[in-house]
Design an enzyme around this catalytic site. Structure first.
Site, mmCIF file in Angstrom:
data_model
loop_
_atom_site.group_PDB
_atom_site.id
_atom_site.type_symbol
_atom_site.label_atom_id
_atom_site.label_comp_id
_atom_site.label_asym_id
_atom_site.label_seq_id
_atom_site.Cartn_x
_atom_site.Cartn_y
_atom_site.Cartn_z
ATOM 1 N N HIS A 153 0.848 -1.210 0.000
ATOM 2 C CA HIS A 153 0.000 0.000 0.000
ATOM 3 C C HIS A 153 0.874 1.247 0.000
ATOM 4 O O HIS A 153 2.088 1.152 0.176
ATOM 5 C CB HIS A 153 -0.915 0.021 1.235
ATOM 6 C CG HIS A 153 -0.163 0.138 2.542
ATOM 7 N ND1 HIS A 153 0.260 -0.959 3.253
ATOM 8 C CD2 HIS A 153 0.270 1.214 3.241
ATOM 9 C CE1 HIS A 153 0.897 -0.569 4.351
ATOM 10 N NE2 HIS A 153 0.930 0.750 4.371
ATOM 11 N N HIS A 198 -5.606 -2.189 4.806
ATOM 12 C CA HIS A 198 -5.621 -1.025 3.920
ATOM 13 C C HIS A 198 -4.915 -1.361 2.619
ATOM 14 O O HIS A 198 -3.940 -2.100 2.600
ATOM 15 C CB HIS A 198 -5.047 0.236 4.561
ATOM 16 C CG HIS A 198 -3.687 0.094 5.185
ATOM 17 N ND1 HIS A 198 -3.167 -1.097 5.616
ATOM 18 C CD2 HIS A 198 -2.744 1.016 5.464
ATOM 19 C CE1 HIS A 198 -1.958 -0.902 6.126
ATOM 20 N NE2 HIS A 198 -1.678 0.370 6.040
ATOM 21 N N HIS A 213 4.672 7.257 2.659
ATOM 22 C CA HIS A 213 5.505 6.072 2.453
ATOM 23 C C HIS A 213 4.895 5.097 1.453
ATOM 24 O O HIS A 213 3.693 5.087 1.231
ATOM 25 C CB HIS A 213 5.780 5.341 3.774
ATOM 26 C CG HIS A 213 4.582 4.689 4.408
ATOM 27 N ND1 HIS A 213 3.851 5.274 5.410
ATOM 28 C CD2 HIS A 213 4.009 3.478 4.210
ATOM 29 C CE1 HIS A 213 2.879 4.457 5.789
ATOM 30 N NE2 HIS A 213 2.940 3.362 5.078
ATOM 31 N N HIS A 245 1.867 -0.319 15.283
ATOM 32 C CA HIS A 245 0.821 0.693 15.151
ATOM 33 C C HIS A 245 -0.435 0.225 15.882
ATOM 34 O O HIS A 245 -0.748 -0.967 15.886
ATOM 35 C CB HIS A 245 0.423 0.884 13.688
ATOM 36 C CG HIS A 245 1.467 1.521 12.841
ATOM 37 N ND1 HIS A 245 2.078 2.705 13.172
ATOM 38 C CD2 HIS A 245 2.003 1.151 11.662
ATOM 39 C CE1 HIS A 245 2.938 3.028 12.225
ATOM 40 N NE2 HIS A 245 2.931 2.097 11.301
ATOM 41 N N TYR A 254 10.186 1.789 9.684
ATOM 42 C CA TYR A 254 10.224 2.790 8.612
ATOM 43 C C TYR A 254 11.642 3.286 8.391
ATOM 44 O O TYR A 254 12.393 3.449 9.350
ATOM 45 C CB TYR A 254 9.351 3.996 8.973
ATOM 46 C CG TYR A 254 7.881 3.714 8.961
ATOM 47 C CD1 TYR A 254 7.116 3.965 7.828
ATOM 48 C CD2 TYR A 254 7.239 3.211 10.083
ATOM 49 C CE1 TYR A 254 5.759 3.723 7.812
ATOM 50 C CE2 TYR A 254 5.872 2.955 10.080
ATOM 51 C CZ TYR A 254 5.142 3.211 8.945
ATOM 52 O OH TYR A 254 3.801 2.968 8.934
ATOM 53 N N GLU A 264 8.224 1.536 4.207
ATOM 54 C CA GLU A 264 7.858 0.731 5.370
ATOM 55 C C GLU A 264 8.002 -0.736 4.992
ATOM 56 O O GLU A 264 7.668 -1.116 3.860
ATOM 57 C CB GLU A 264 6.395 0.987 5.772
ATOM 58 C CG GLU A 264 5.919 0.077 6.904
ATOM 59 C CD GLU A 264 4.408 0.169 7.221
ATOM 60 O OE1 GLU A 264 3.597 0.353 6.287
ATOM 61 O OE2 GLU A 264 4.062 0.043 8.401
#
Lengths: 306, 111
Positions: A153, A198, A213, A245, A254, A264
């Protein structure tokens, strides 16, 4: 669950300051595989467990950032439906001829209220994942560096968050999976077109057309720790991590590519179904939402973009 | 291995920097928490400085953050500048306010 319409992020084209340094970073350090170069000097890369010919294109430019992100659509009927939806939405829509990017079919390019350029396509030649499709081994030999599994993503920054989220939901049939809201104001939206936590995410930001990112999947937390070792071993500028997260539950690290674009690598984030509830984070829990352990907001992570 | 003294006009501070390391890396030896360290690869623009005097070699930097005109006026990103002599610099961009604040604080202490 049948994944129809937009199936997945297909590729991201990144602007880089130096091609050779960037290829070294993405291939030797992150483990992507170079699959082609074209007469414009663009370099095509894929992660090992992707079957299509490329998922990252590096393009030399005098400033870093994202040129465009493209999504693969299941068939021509869906593509035509989305193209109509995008025109009705008010996007500038154009067709890019097959072969403009090597190994890729015709693309439908459109702009967005946050200033980012996106594309849809249905055809890309198959390169394979280095394993046979009959009786495959679990992984191919000879992988390098972090051994990134797939391009997963992007998180993008832009001003008209409401407009772009509306576009992805109404014109492209994505769902908001998770969000940060301050009262009535949506600060961040994590959108999915699949079972993933996501497929693309957006954060409200003054400037248009920024990328926070580009993200790549790893399979285990141990692989994230190994990525951290490689980051130090190869003197790659670390941003933050390894950590977790709250948003998406991803276990993550990251760092920056040689042009300052943030990357990431992560593992084991959450999943969703069409009937999954929307998850919401509030500003008083923003620290946990972003870094679940330290809970400390970090100026670089929030504000450095390309 | 040559080492040079880098003077920050804004805050009246000096730090040492080896010739093979970039100014931002040397600046971190000041031990200040407020030095904005971004991508460290010439892309994000938070460490923008103007070299007032001294010799240096600069690597490739984002045009979004350093225009051709600026580059000709010795404006650069500290993470891409390698010293070749002692250097005096002014801080620009996101670092500016913090360094001016330090200077004002030190002046107030002196007076």
């Amino acid at each position: 669950m049948a994944i129809t319409g937009v199936m997945r992020p297909g590729h991201v084209m990144l602007n880089v300051l130096d091609i050779d340094e960037s290829v070294k970073h993405y291939c030797e350090h992150m483990g992507l595989i170079e699959t082609d170069r074209d007469d414009q000097g663009r370099v095509y890369l894929k992660c090992w467990d992707e079957h299509d010919w490329f998922s990252v294109v590096l393009q030399k430019n005098d400033s870093p950032g994202m040129d465009h992100m493209a999504f693969k659509v299941d068939n021509q009927a869906s593509l035509l439906r989305f193209e109509e939806n995008l025109k009705k939405f008010g996007c500038n829509v154009e067709r890019i001829a097959a072969g403009e990017l090597n190994h890729c079919g015709e693309r439908v390019r459109f702009d967005s209220p946050t200033g980012h350029t996106f594309e849809l396509y249905t055809e890309k030649e198959v390169y394979g994942n280095g394993l046979p499709t009959t009786n495959p081994a679990p992984w191919p030999e000879g992988l390098q560096g972090m051994q990134a599994v797939r391009f997963d993503h992007c998180l993008l920054y832009g001003d008209d968050l409401d407009g772009t989220v509306k576009l992805f939901v109404e014109a492209l049939e994505f769902d908001v999976a998770e969000q940060v809201v301050d009262g009535e104001l949506q600060i961040a939206a994590f959108l999915s077109c699949s079972h993933k936590a996501h497929d693309i995410a957006f954060i409200r930001n003054e400037e248009k057309n920024k990328i926070h990112h580009a993200s790549f999947l790893l399979n285990t937390w141990e692989n994230v720790l190994r990525a951290a070792d490689i980051i130090s071993m190869k003197d790659i500028p670390l941003d933050i991590g390894p950590t977790r997260h709250g948003l998406t539950r991803g276990q993550t690290i990251y760092f920056f590519d040689p042009s300052g674009n943030r990357n990431e690598v992560f593992c084991e984030d959450s999943y969703r179904y069409p009937d999954s509830p929307v998850l919401t984070w509030t500003p008083d829990h923003l620290g946990q939402a972003i870094f679940y352990h330290s809970r400390e907001l970090n100026d670089r992570f929030l504000n450095v973009v390309t | 291995m040559n080492k040079f003294n880098i003077f920050i006009n804004d805050s009246d501070e000096t730090f040492e920097c080896f010739e093979q390391e970039h100014l931002l890396k040397g600046m971190l030896r000041l031990g200040r928490k407020d030095i904005p360290v971004g991508c460290r690869n010439g892309g994000c623009g938070v460490c923008k400085v103007k070299i007032v005097s001294g010799q240096y070699q600069a690597g490739i930097m984002s045009r979004n953050h350093v225009s051709v005109e600026e580059q000709n006026e010795d404006i650069a990103l500290a993470c891409r500048v390698f010293p070749r002599s002692d250097i005096t610099l002014n801080v620009l961009g996101k670092m500016k306010n913090e360094f001016v604040r330090t200077h004002v604080a030190s002046q107030n202490t002196k007076s």
